[in-house]
Scaffold this motif. Structure first.
Motif, PDB file in Angstrom:
ATOM      1  N   CYS A   1      55.142  75.468  55.569  1.00 19.27           N
ATOM      2  CA  CYS A   1      53.696  75.712  55.406  1.00 19.27           C
ATOM      3  C   CYS A   1      52.953  74.422  55.030  1.00 19.27           C
ATOM      4  O   CYS A   1      53.532  73.491  54.479  1.00 19.27           O
ATOM      5  CB  CYS A   1      53.452  76.824  54.392  1.00 19.27           C
ATOM      6  SG  CYS A   1      54.428  76.688  52.903  1.00 19.27           S
TER       7      CYS A   1
ATOM      8  N   CYS B   1      57.140  81.813  45.675  1.00 25.13           N
ATOM      9  CA  CYS B   1      57.474  81.930  47.099  1.00 25.13           C
ATOM     10  C   CYS B   1      58.306  80.692  47.456  1.00 25.13           C
ATOM     11  O   CYS B   1      58.965  80.124  46.595  1.00 25.13           O
ATOM     12  CB  CYS B   1      56.192  81.983  47.920  1.00 25.13           C
ATOM     13  SG  CYS B   1      55.181  80.532  47.647  1.00 25.13           S
TER      14      CYS B   1
ATOM     15  N   GLU C   1      45.609  82.339  50.343  1.00 22.67           N
ATOM     16  CA  GLU C   1      46.654  81.535  49.689  1.00 22.67           C
ATOM     17  C   GLU C   1      46.027  80.473  48.800  1.00 22.67           C
ATOM     18  O   GLU C   1      45.052  79.834  49.187  1.00 22.67           O
ATOM     19  CB  GLU C   1      47.533  80.897  50.765  1.00 22.67           C
ATOM     20  CG  GLU C   1      48.799  80.268  50.235  1.00 22.67           C
ATOM     21  CD  GLU C   1      48.653  78.801  49.906  1.00 22.67           C
ATOM     22  OE1 GLU C   1      49.538  78.251  49.221  1.00 22.67           O
ATOM     23  OE2 GLU C   1      47.646  78.181  50.314  1.00 22.67           O
TER      24      GLU C   1
ATOM     25  N   CYS D   1      52.551  81.466  56.356  1.00 21.22           N
ATOM     26  CA  CYS D   1      52.676  81.859  54.934  1.00 21.22           C
ATOM     27  C   CYS D   1      53.022  83.347  54.858  1.00 21.22           C
ATOM     28  O   CYS D   1      52.183  84.200  55.150  1.00 21.22           O
ATOM     29  CB  CYS D   1      51.356  81.570  54.217  1.00 21.22           C
ATOM     30  SG  CYS D   1      51.267  82.335  52.592  1.00 21.22           S
TER      31      CYS D   1
END
Ligand code: SF4
Length: 363
Positions: free
Chosen positions: A56, A84, A218, A308
């Motif tokens: 990402c 994550c 995000e 993501c």
């Protein structure tokens, strides 16, 4: 081999204006602090060149920041961590930079924002550090963060209606400059009060039926404006009142002991579109969108880095919410190939559509 504290030149990735509190934390090390050079297209090109292709985009920006910082002489890097893939960034980036031949040390702060968790890591690089001083730095950094988030929030909601173009940007830039000079909580309170007053005195003209739009998604692409092509400023230029709730103050307030209670709350707000936490900021994205819909907002922008997973999970819930309530949600994905011109066109079309919808609904 570890260096003595003062031989370090410490650096860290950019994250919007949070460089101010990060520098306050880094000053615990009693060494030279070298924030990476200002973000440019080159930062992303460097990061993307040496990153795994499908990682990402925050990883790529962070890696570009590190390379530029190391090239200007940094030898100690900090990386945080999250719920994550972000939790593994540090190790992978360290290995990539070592393969590129850089000599440096890396401190991984994965594991939350707690002073206790981080204290030993700072102390291992500066044995003169003590707990009392560490707490003082953390308190000051957090107070600076609060001031940043409050002032930025006010500017975000009002900049679209300023009478004199650039008035909010100019005041905000001066605020950040003065905040960077604060050395005590009293200093921060004085600077925040002065700029709250100054921002409130900037003349604005708020038209009837203005558009109110929320931004969810995000956290990195929300909080690092370079990575989202300064989307909040772009919306303000189109006369939109912009709201964003993801910021470091809220993350701290909703972390630690409060985390489980907060998760239960937001899952309740996201119901029936989500029943379980979907990781990172995904649950927050759905809950905030559902709340803003109920509060009569005109639409929501959902921003995420390409690939993501937590936000990909949120998208199907958001699509259902949008369909069932005819509530406009614009999905924008960012990667190293994203075009600024393409984004501007989509924003124009979205704002036009929101205005037409508002007229049709007679709101
Ligand atoms: S939340 Fe998404 S974009 Fe951000 S670090 Fe995690 S996986 Fe990457």
């Amino acid at each position: 081999m570890s260096r003595a504290g003062s031989e370090y030149r410490v650096s860290f990735p950019h994250m919007g204006n949070y460089t101010v509190p990060i520098v306050t934390l880094a000053s615990m090390l009693d060494c030279e602090i070298m924030p990476p050079p200002k973000m440019t297209r080159r930062t992303l090109e460097l990061g993307a060149r040496y990153s795994p292709e499908f990682v990402c985009i925050p990883f790529k920006y962070n890696l570009g920041n590190y390379i530029e910082a190391l090239d200007q002489g940094a030898n100690l890097l900090f990386q945080a961590g999250g719920g994550c893939r972000f939790g593994y960034y540090g190790e992978v980036q360290e290995a990539i930079l070592q393969d590129l031949g850089y000599e440096f040390e890396m401190v991984l702060l994965a594991g939350g924002f707690g002073v206790l968790e981080h204290y030993n890591k700072f102390k291992s690089r500066n044995p003169r550090l003590n707990m009392v001083r560490a707490i003082r730095h953390y308190r000051l950094a957090f107070r600076q963060t609060r001031a940043l988030d409050r002032i930025e929030d006010f500017a975000r909601r009002n900049a679209g209606f300023e009478v004199e173009e650039g008035a909010f940007d100019s005041a905000f830039d001066r605020f950040v400059g003065e905040l960077a000079e604060t050395r005590s909580i009293a200093d921060v309170e004085r600077v925040e009060a002065a700029y709250t007053e100054e921002l409130r005195s900037i003349p604005v003209e708020r038209p009837e039926g203005l558009l109110r739009v929320g931004i969810v998604g995000e956290l990195y692409v929300l909080m690092e404006p370079f990575s989202n092509f300064f989307i909040e400023r772009e919306l303000a230029r189109r006369g939109v009142e912009v709201h964003r709730y993801v910021n470091v103050s809220n993350m701290v307030d909703h972390g630690g002991r409060n985390k489980n209670r907060h998760l239960r709350e937001i899952i309740g707000i996201a119901d029936p579109y989500l029943r379980y936490h979907i990781g990172a900021d995904g649950t927050e994205s759905v809950a905030t969108t559902n709340r803003l819909r109920q509060e009569g907002f005109d639409g929501v922008l959902h921003l995420k880095p390409f690939g993501c997973m937590p936000e990909v999970n949120a998208m199907s819930a958001l699509q259902r919410l949008s369909r069932e309530h005819t509530f406009p949600v614009l999905f924008i994905s960012f990667d190293s190939q994203t075009s600024e011109t393409g984004l501007a066109t989509r924003l124009d079309a979205f704002c036009d559509m929101l205005r037409m919808r508002k007229r049709r609904l007679g709101a």
